[in-house]
Design an enzyme around this catalytic site. Structure first.
Site, PDB file in Angstrom:
ATOM      1  N   ASP A  46      15.670  12.263 -23.289  1.00 17.29           N
ATOM      2  CA  ASP A  46      14.339  11.883 -23.413  1.00 17.29           C
ATOM      3  C   ASP A  46      13.817  12.763 -24.501  1.00 17.29           C
ATOM      4  O   ASP A  46      12.670  11.689 -24.810  1.00 17.29           O
ATOM      5  CB  ASP A  46      13.883  13.151 -22.076  1.00 17.29           C
ATOM      6  CG  ASP A  46      14.827  13.566 -21.198  1.00 17.29           C
ATOM      7  OD1 ASP A  46      14.528  12.608 -20.607  1.00 17.29           O
ATOM      8  OD2 ASP A  46      14.002  15.082 -20.208  1.00 17.29           O
ATOM      9  N   HIS A  86      16.147  16.704 -21.210  1.00 19.19           N
ATOM     10  CA  HIS A  86      17.786  15.971 -21.443  1.00 19.19           C
ATOM     11  C   HIS A  86      17.319  15.910 -22.923  1.00 19.19           C
ATOM     12  O   HIS A  86      16.497  15.060 -23.474  1.00 19.19           O
ATOM     13  CB  HIS A  86      17.654  15.167 -21.024  1.00 19.19           C
ATOM     14  CG  HIS A  86      17.974  15.249 -18.933  1.00 19.19           C
ATOM     15  ND1 HIS A  86      16.710  15.155 -18.338  1.00 19.19           N
ATOM     16  CD2 HIS A  86      18.923  14.743 -18.069  1.00 19.19           C
ATOM     17  CE1 HIS A  86      16.512  15.126 -17.071  1.00 19.19           C
ATOM     18  NE2 HIS A  86      17.859  15.454 -17.039  1.00 19.19           N
TER      19      HIS A  86
HETATM   20  C1  XLS Z   1      17.338  14.620 -10.709  1.00 19.84           C
HETATM   21  C2  XLS Z   1      17.580  16.347 -11.269  1.00 19.84           C
HETATM   22  C3  XLS Z   1      17.325  16.036 -12.771  1.00 19.84           C
HETATM   23  C4  XLS Z   1      18.221  16.826 -13.200  1.00 19.84           C
HETATM   24  C5  XLS Z   1      18.123  17.833 -14.868  1.00 19.84           C
HETATM   25  O1  XLS Z   1      17.105  14.363  -9.568  1.00 19.84           O
HETATM   26  O2  XLS Z   1      16.311  16.692 -10.256  1.00 19.84           O
HETATM   27  O3  XLS Z   1      16.499  15.644 -12.946  1.00 19.84           O
HETATM   28  O4  XLS Z   1      16.764  18.581 -12.968  1.00 19.84           O
HETATM   29  O5  XLS Z   1      19.491  16.813 -15.167  1.00 19.84           O
END
Ligand code: XLS
Ligand code: CA
Ligand code: CA
Length: 437
Positions: A105, A102
């Site tokens: 991140d 993301h």
């Molecule tokens: C959260 C989601 C997230 C997505 C990406 O539960 O899994 O991490 O994979 O935003």
């Protein structure tokens, strides 16, 4: 490699099933060929930046426990840049070739959008350099449209137009970053796209807004020539009471209703499947049947806990079903197996990052080998084929080709004795699966 952030961890090698070395693969042998492709080509393993680098392992009852000696816990760009070195050392040592992130991140969210965009651009430059140096690739990028309080009531489905615009701005910057890094895909996960109560919600308008946002992203993608695959990732709830992208079928219906089906595939996560009350196999089968299975977030939940625990995918039975589906569709094209999985809060040492990923990779290697063995064995496939054989000729073939009419079927039924149906043989088939486990 400039510095060793994991000085005690060797490069993980394949040592075979007899090995007792916890820092070795027992089953994942990157270059071993199964059904004409190497294991690494089949899996396209990816590490999640948010879990490996940013998950401090907090839970609803306590703060994080993870030891991250390389991280000064500040919001500085310098700290963010330093993490890139740590992450790429991790990728090198595990032999994982892809990653996902993301925007927030990899780079900090700062006081203004423009400062945050600048920080992201700086980190992306470094990610590009590290990719160049190591050959690692970005499986997909995404924007975090769920953590900041501005998104508490939704992003694309927020009742407030300025929040919608902010989300659009973040998506634009995250697509730019993904494009610059040669990302193979871009994922939309609607973490806050849903509702807590219908008493304050105009569902019809919210769904139209969400579709509008996705259309704007498609237009932008085409404008800048980004060729990565767009994915939607279903999840039923948590944090919201109901998320609009609740499962694969709901996503496919949404995409079809709003004329987006040509532009999206699905990214299916195991833990989200079970939260939706389905098996992972079900969600994968629904997606693959629609020609829309794009990528997989490899993890699992815990039946006894019942929330999104994002555990590592160590269940060999499920992994076999996953790999049967992947082999059945001819393998991944843009997608891969992304470890959207975190260690338990008790597994707080850096070494646990390695144990966790080694375990997931080994468990998938076994799933692949078992799936390939089942396909070579052929009995299960043949049983399913035979089960539908009455649609291969006669009245069944007329149904499938469209030649049948309701009157014709009625005449057929009137002319036949009561149908006698054979056994579905579930237990026999399960026994065959177990022969290979
Ligand atoms: C959260 C989601 C997230 C997505 C990406 O539960 O899994 O991490 O994979 O935003
Ligand atoms: Ca996920
Ligand atoms: Ca999850």
């Amino acid at each position: 490699m400039t510095e060793a952030f994991f000085p005690d961890i060797p490069k993980i090698q394949y040592e075979g099933p007899q090995s007792r070395n916890p820092f070795a693969f027992k089953h994942y042998n990157a270059d071993e060929v199964v059904e004409g492709k190497t294991m690494s080509e089949h899996f396209r393993f990816s590490a999640a930046y948010w879990h490996v680098m940013r998950n401090e392992l907090g839970d609803p009852f306590g703060p994080g426990t993870a030891l991250m000696p390389w991280d000064d816990r500040s919001d500085s760009v310098e700290n963010a840049l330093n993490r890139v070195d740590v992450f790429f050392e991790f990728l090198e040592k595990t032999g994982i070739d892809y990653y996902a992130f993301h925007d927030r991140d990899v780079a900090p969210e700062l006081g203004t959008l423009s400062k945050s965009n600048d920080a992201l651009a700086q980190v992306v430059d470094k990610l590009a350099a590290k990719q160049q140096e190591t050959g690692k690739q970005l499986l997909w990028g995404t924007a975090c449209l769920f953590a900041h309080p501005r998104y508490a009531q939704g992003a694309g489905t927020s009742p407030y137009a300025d929040v919608f615009a902010y989300a659009a701005a973040q998506i634009k910057a995250a697509i730019d970053a993904t494009h610059k890094l040669g990302g193979l895909g871009y994922t939309f996960w609607g973490g806050r796209e849903g509702y807590a109560t219908l008493w304050n919600t105009d569902m019809k308008r919210e769904l139209e807004h969400l579709a509008k946002l996705l259309h704007l992203a498609v237009d932008y993608k085409q404008k800048i020539g980004f060729e990565g695959q767009f994915y939607i990732e279903p999840k039923p709830r948590e944090p919201s009471t109901h998320q609009y992208d609740s499962d694969a079928a709901a996503c496919l219906n949404f995409l079809r209703e709003f004329d987006l089906l040509d532009h999206f595939k699905l990214n299916i996560e195991a833990n989200h499947a079970t939260l939706a009350g389905h098996s992972m196999y079900h969600e994968l089968t629904v997606s693959a049947a629609a020609g829309a299975l794009g990528s997989i977030d490899a993890n699992r939940g815990d039946e006894l806990i019942g929330w999104d625990t994002d555990q590592f995918p160590t269940d060999i039975y499920t992994n076999t079903e996953v790999m049967l589906t992947v082999l059945g569709m001819g393998g991944f094209t843009t997608g891969g197996l992304n470890f959207d999985a975190k260690r338990r809060r008790e597994s707080h040492e850096p070494a646990d990052l390695f144990h966790a990923h080694i375990g997931g990779m080994d468990a998938f290697a076994r799933g692949l080998k078992i799936a390939a063995a089942l396909r070579a064995d052929g009995r299960v496939e043949e049983f399913v084929k035979q089960r539908y054989a009455s649609f291969d000729s006669g009245i069944g073939a007329d149904v499938e080709s469209g030649a049948a009419t309701l009157e014709g079927l009625s005449n057929h039924a009137l002319s036949q004795p009561e149908p006698v149906i054979p056994s579905g043989r579930q237990e026999m088939l399960e026994n065959i699966i177990n022969e290979h486990l």
